[in-house]
Write a protein that holds these residues in place. Structure first.
Motif, mmCIF file in Angstrom:
data_model
loop_
_atom_site.group_PDB
_atom_site.id
_atom_site.type_symbol
_atom_site.label_atom_id
_atom_site.label_comp_id
_atom_site.label_asym_id
_atom_site.label_seq_id
_atom_site.Cartn_x
_atom_site.Cartn_y
_atom_site.Cartn_z
ATOM 1 N N GLU A 71 1.048 20.146 -0.880
ATOM 2 C CA GLU A 71 1.155 19.189 -1.986
ATOM 3 C C GLU A 71 0.189 18.031 -1.795
ATOM 4 O O GLU A 71 -0.470 17.586 -2.740
ATOM 5 N N LEU A 72 0.085 17.532 -0.553
ATOM 6 C CA LEU A 72 -0.840 16.435 -0.271
ATOM 7 C C LEU A 72 -2.280 16.883 -0.471
ATOM 8 O O LEU A 72 -3.096 16.169 -1.060
ATOM 9 N N ARG A 73 -2.628 18.068 0.019
ATOM 10 C CA ARG A 73 -3.991 18.587 -0.155
ATOM 11 C C ARG A 73 -4.358 18.701 -1.630
ATOM 12 O O ARG A 73 -5.419 18.254 -2.067
ATOM 13 N N ALA A 74 -3.448 19.291 -2.408
ATOM 14 C CA ALA A 74 -3.715 19.466 -3.829
ATOM 15 C C ALA A 74 -3.846 18.118 -4.534
ATOM 16 O O ALA A 74 -4.689 17.942 -5.420
ATOM 17 N N GLY A 75 -3.032 17.142 -4.135
ATOM 18 C CA GLY A 75 -3.102 15.832 -4.763
ATOM 19 C C GLY A 75 -4.383 15.092 -4.450
ATOM 20 O O GLY A 75 -4.923 14.380 -5.297
ATOM 21 N N LEU A 76 -4.911 15.271 -3.234
ATOM 22 C CA LEU A 76 -6.099 14.526 -2.829
ATOM 23 C C LEU A 76 -7.384 15.104 -3.416
ATOM 24 O O LEU A 76 -8.355 14.366 -3.621
ATOM 25 N N VAL A 77 -7.426 16.408 -3.658
ATOM 26 C CA VAL A 77 -8.666 17.008 -4.151
ATOM 27 C C VAL A 77 -8.614 17.286 -5.640
ATOM 28 O O VAL A 77 -9.579 17.765 -6.218
ATOM 29 N N ARG A 78 -7.479 16.979 -6.292
ATOM 30 C CA ARG A 78 -7.358 17.296 -7.705
ATOM 31 C C ARG A 78 -8.302 16.427 -8.534
ATOM 32 O O ARG A 78 -8.352 15.220 -8.390
ATOM 33 N N ARG A 137 4.335 6.105 9.705
ATOM 34 C CA ARG A 137 4.656 6.237 8.282
ATOM 35 C C ARG A 137 3.363 6.541 7.516
ATOM 36 O O ARG A 137 2.274 6.145 7.927
ATOM 37 N N TYR A 138 3.521 7.227 6.405
ATOM 38 C CA TYR A 138 2.364 7.467 5.536
ATOM 39 C C TYR A 138 2.834 7.459 4.091
ATOM 40 O O TYR A 138 4.022 7.612 3.797
ATOM 41 N N ARG A 139 1.904 7.253 3.180
ATOM 42 C CA ARG A 139 2.228 7.353 1.762
ATOM 43 C C ARG A 139 0.955 7.671 0.972
ATOM 44 O O ARG A 139 -0.160 7.356 1.402
ATOM 45 N N LEU A 140 1.153 8.289 -0.171
ATOM 46 C CA LEU A 140 0.075 8.617 -1.085
ATOM 47 C C LEU A 140 0.356 7.935 -2.414
ATOM 48 O O LEU A 140 1.327 8.264 -3.099
ATOM 49 N N THR A 141 -0.474 6.963 -2.743
ATOM 50 C CA THR A 141 -0.321 6.255 -4.007
ATOM 51 C C THR A 141 -1.318 6.807 -5.022
ATOM 52 O O THR A 141 -2.071 7.744 -4.733
ATOM 53 N N SER A 142 -1.347 6.227 -6.174
ATOM 54 C CA SER A 142 -2.289 6.680 -7.195
ATOM 55 C C SER A 142 -3.721 6.307 -6.859
ATOM 56 O O SER A 142 -4.669 6.812 -7.472
ATOM 57 N N THR A 143 -3.914 5.417 -5.879
ATOM 58 C CA THR A 143 -5.264 4.962 -5.548
ATOM 59 C C THR A 143 -5.651 5.161 -4.087
ATOM 60 O O THR A 143 -6.840 5.215 -3.774
ATOM 61 N N HIS A 144 -4.666 5.251 -3.167
ATOM 62 C CA HIS A 144 -4.977 5.300 -1.747
ATOM 63 C C HIS A 144 -4.077 6.300 -1.022
ATOM 64 O O HIS A 144 -2.990 6.640 -1.501
ATOM 65 N N VAL A 145 -4.545 6.747 0.150
ATOM 66 C CA VAL A 145 -3.694 7.404 1.124
ATOM 67 C C VAL A 145 -3.669 6.494 2.346
ATOM 68 O O VAL A 145 -4.712 6.040 2.823
ATOM 69 N N GLU A 146 -2.456 6.179 2.826
ATOM 70 C CA GLU A 146 -2.287 5.161 3.868
ATOM 71 C C GLU A 146 -1.482 5.719 5.034
ATOM 72 O O GLU A 146 -0.622 6.588 4.856
ATOM 73 N N LEU A 147 -1.770 5.193 6.219
ATOM 74 C CA LEU A 147 -1.086 5.614 7.435
ATOM 75 C C LEU A 147 -0.852 4.410 8.322
ATOM 76 O O LEU A 147 -1.774 3.637 8.593
ATOM 77 N N LYS A 148 0.392 4.240 8.763
ATOM 78 C CA LYS A 148 0.759 3.217 9.750
ATOM 79 C C LYS A 148 1.260 3.929 11.002
ATOM 80 O O LYS A 148 2.150 4.775 10.925
ATOM 81 N N THR A 149 0.693 3.564 12.136
ATOM 82 C CA THR A 149 1.094 4.210 13.383
ATOM 83 C C THR A 149 0.805 3.278 14.556
ATOM 84 O O THR A 149 0.214 2.213 14.389
ATOM 85 N N HIS A 202 -2.971 0.111 10.688
ATOM 86 C CA HIS A 202 -2.716 0.447 9.286
ATOM 87 C C HIS A 202 -4.044 0.887 8.687
ATOM 88 O O HIS A 202 -4.952 0.088 8.505
ATOM 89 N N ARG A 203 -4.150 2.186 8.381
ATOM 90 C CA ARG A 203 -5.374 2.739 7.827
ATOM 91 C C ARG A 203 -5.151 3.083 6.359
ATOM 92 O O ARG A 203 -4.117 3.636 5.990
ATOM 93 N N SER A 204 -6.134 2.782 5.542
ATOM 94 C CA SER A 204 -6.039 3.034 4.112
ATOM 95 C C SER A 204 -7.369 3.601 3.628
ATOM 96 O O SER A 204 -8.428 3.039 3.909
ATOM 97 N N ILE A 205 -7.314 4.736 2.935
ATOM 98 C CA ILE A 205 -8.508 5.395 2.410
ATOM 99 C C ILE A 205 -8.390 5.507 0.902
ATOM 100 O O ILE A 205 -7.408 6.075 0.402
ATOM 101 N N PRO A 206 -9.337 4.957 0.142
ATOM 102 C CA PRO A 206 -9.299 5.152 -1.312
ATOM 103 C C PRO A 206 -9.415 6.634 -1.653
ATOM 104 O O PRO A 206 -10.212 7.364 -1.047
ATOM 105 N N ARG A 207 -8.649 7.079 -2.615
ATOM 106 C CA ARG A 207 -8.656 8.495 -2.953
ATOM 107 C C ARG A 207 -10.003 8.953 -3.485
ATOM 108 O O ARG A 207 -10.389 10.112 -3.291
ATOM 109 N N ASN A 208 -10.751 8.054 -4.124
ATOM 110 C CA ASN A 208 -12.057 8.471 -4.638
ATOM 111 C C ASN A 208 -13.108 8.562 -3.539
ATOM 112 O O ASN A 208 -14.245 8.954 -3.803
#
Length: 519
Positions: free
Chosen positions: A155-162, A81-93, A100-106
């Motif tokens: 969409e994910l690429r544009a959201g992460l680098v915007r 599973r993965y999700r993109l929040t307003s602060t993080h991109v997360e992955l569970k596998t 469970h990996r979580s990377i702050p968007r900044n």
């Protein structure tokens, strides 16, 4: 300032949704990718075994790995599973071990979107999110999503680098097919020719033609009666021709439809690839400089590579790597490399071309000549020793090899010495070194966070040292090689005032560079 931050957070929320965004699955068509790849491999294996009249008990187990691979991929898809929040991109596998990996968007430094031929047929893409942080000396921290639909990946690429920014998308460079002439100018060309010979041999062996007992004995008999000189010349030319064709094919596949654009929000995006498409996005605010690299064969042809020096960028030692986010231009004329470097840095002129480099002392040349002498002496001495022990032929090969190494070593030593240099121009420090691959690197002075001064035992008598600039998330490969200790320390102190000052001792109360030393 607060208004700008609020606007950026609002834009992030539009893309990612609320902080508690729903978890999403990868695209289920990734199972079809594994199925098709595995089926193709199984069919080829069955065809070869049928051709070679293999027994049924060897043919029967062939589908087992295919079924296991499909089952594993289905379970992996189900448990990911993965999700993109307003602060993080997360992955569970994970199957047996859940992660469970979580990377702050900044902290996101680069986003790469790649699609191989099967991905493209099924409209899928692999997304790799890089942070610039390294978990080891050879491995970077990367979050991989394999695979998303092409629309979701974009969409994910544009959201992460915007980021906040206005303006229009602007093209910096595009592929010019006249640059194709630089494709074969590589030391890999003869290796590709030898690989073609090896692949032909293996194919004949697999198909049952038994080249060891049929082809090679006939070839040896024919060579015994032929004039060897034209055969050797034609053989070498044939290998080079096959290698050149392979290098041209590699160039076309790697750099097809190359485009380097600057996006409105302050990011550099390079896209390329014929069969395997690649799109690498690098935040411009993480850019610390550029590198113009000139491998020897490419330099003789008037060409060069252009790389970004940036946090989270890929290695500049792997020009054609699928996930190399540092490449800003394919092998191209040196003038074009300088133009693109200046455009990327938003400068009127490329610092690597406009700076006047300070030459290094003659001690650096002497050191390189000594290395060439000792390498030739070591190789020749070993072969001569074996010749005295085994056969005089090796002794003759030994002194000839030593002579060749000495001559080539002196030539490379002179070329490497002439390539050495360092300087300061405006906002940049520039360093150049290398012979087989000459590298000229321009670093923003504001991006240098420290200096490392290295002096080996064989350096001390000549007072030479190596000064290395350190950048955030960098690889520590930005060297000023074989410079006098005082001159190197003076250069580092002038480039970034205050960093080395607490460690410097000036003799005699003067500020001369030659009087400086480390405390």
């Amino acid at each position: 300032m607060r208004g700008a931050l609020d606007a950026e957070e609002a834009r992030a929320a539009e893309v990612a949704g609320p902080a508690e965004a729903e978890w999403r699955r990868l695209d289920a068509r990734i199972i079809w990718v594994v199925t098709l790849w595995g089926s193709g491999l199984a069919l080829v294996t069955l065809a070869i075994m049928w051709w070679r009249n293999a027994p049924w008990w060897l043919i029967a187990p062939v589908p087992v790995p295919l079924v296991c691979g499909i089952g594993y991929e289905a379970l992996r898809w189900f448990k990911t599973r993965y999700r993109l929040t307003s602060t993080h991109v997360e992955l569970k596998t994970g199957l047996l071990t859940r992660t469970h990996r979580s990377i702050p968007r900044n902290r996101v430094r680069s986003v790469d979107v790649t699609a191989n031929p099967l991905h493209r047929v099924l409209r899928l893409a692999l997304v790799r999110v890089g942070t610039g942080h390294r978990v080891s000396s050879t491995k970077a921290a990367v979050l991989s999503l394999n695979a998303l639909s092409a629309a979701d990946a974009e969409e994910l690429r544009a959201g992460l680098v915007r980021r906040a920014g206005t303006g229009e998308q602007r093209a910096i460079a595009r592929l010019d097919w006249r640059w194709l002439r630089f494709g074969p100018l590589s030391f890999a060309t003869p290796l590709l020719g030898l690989s073609a010979v090896g692949a032909t041999y293996e194919t004949l062996d697999i198909l049952g033609f038994d080249p060891d007992n049929v082809l090679i004995p006939d070839l040896i008999d024919w060579l015994g009666e032929a004039n060897l000189l034209p055969v050797i010349v034609l053989g070498v030319l044939g290998l080079l021709l096959a290698g050149a064709l392979g290098a041209l094919g590699w160039y076309v596949e790697t750099w097809w439809d190359f485009r380097l654009i600057r996006e409105p929000h302050g990011a550099l995006r390079a896209s390329r690839g014929l069969f395997v498409t690649r799109s690498a996005t690098l935040e411009e605010e993480r850019l610390h400089g550029v590198e113009v690299a000139e491998p020897l064969m490419l330099r003789l042809g008037g060409g060069a590579y252009t790389y970004a020096v940036a946090t989270g960028a890929g290695s500049t030692d792997d020009e054609a790597s699928t996930f190399n986010t540092s490449a800003l231009l394919p092998p191209a004329p040196i003038e074009e490399s300088h133009r693109v470097a200046a455009a990327v840095l938003r400068e009127e002129r490329d610092p690597t071309a406009s700076v006047r480099l300070v030459p290094h002392p003659r001690h650096a040349l002497a050191r390189r000549v000594r290395w060439a002498f000792f390498c030739g002496l070591g190789l020749g001495g070993v072969l001569v020793g074996l010749g005295v022990w085994l056969t005089p032929v090796l002794a003759h090969i030994g002194w000839v090899s030593a002579l060749v190494v000495w001559v080539a070593g002196v030539l490379f030593a002179r070329d490497g010495y002439r390539s050495l240099g360092h300087g300061i121009t405006g906002r940049y420090v520039v360093t150049r070194h290398g012979s087989l691959k000459r590298r000229t690197i321009a670093l923003r002075r504001s991006g240098v966070i420290g200096w490392t001064v290295t002096q080996w035992a064989w350096h001390r008598r000549s007072t030479l040292c190596r000064v290395t600039a350190t950048t955030p998330g960098g690889r520590g490969a930005y060297h000023v090689k074989d410079v006098l200790m005082g001159e190197g320390l003076g250069f580092a102190d002038e480039a970034v005032p205050g960093v080395l000052t607490p460690f410097l001792v000036r003799r005699g109360g003067t500020r001369g560079a030659d009087d400086q030393g480390l405390s």
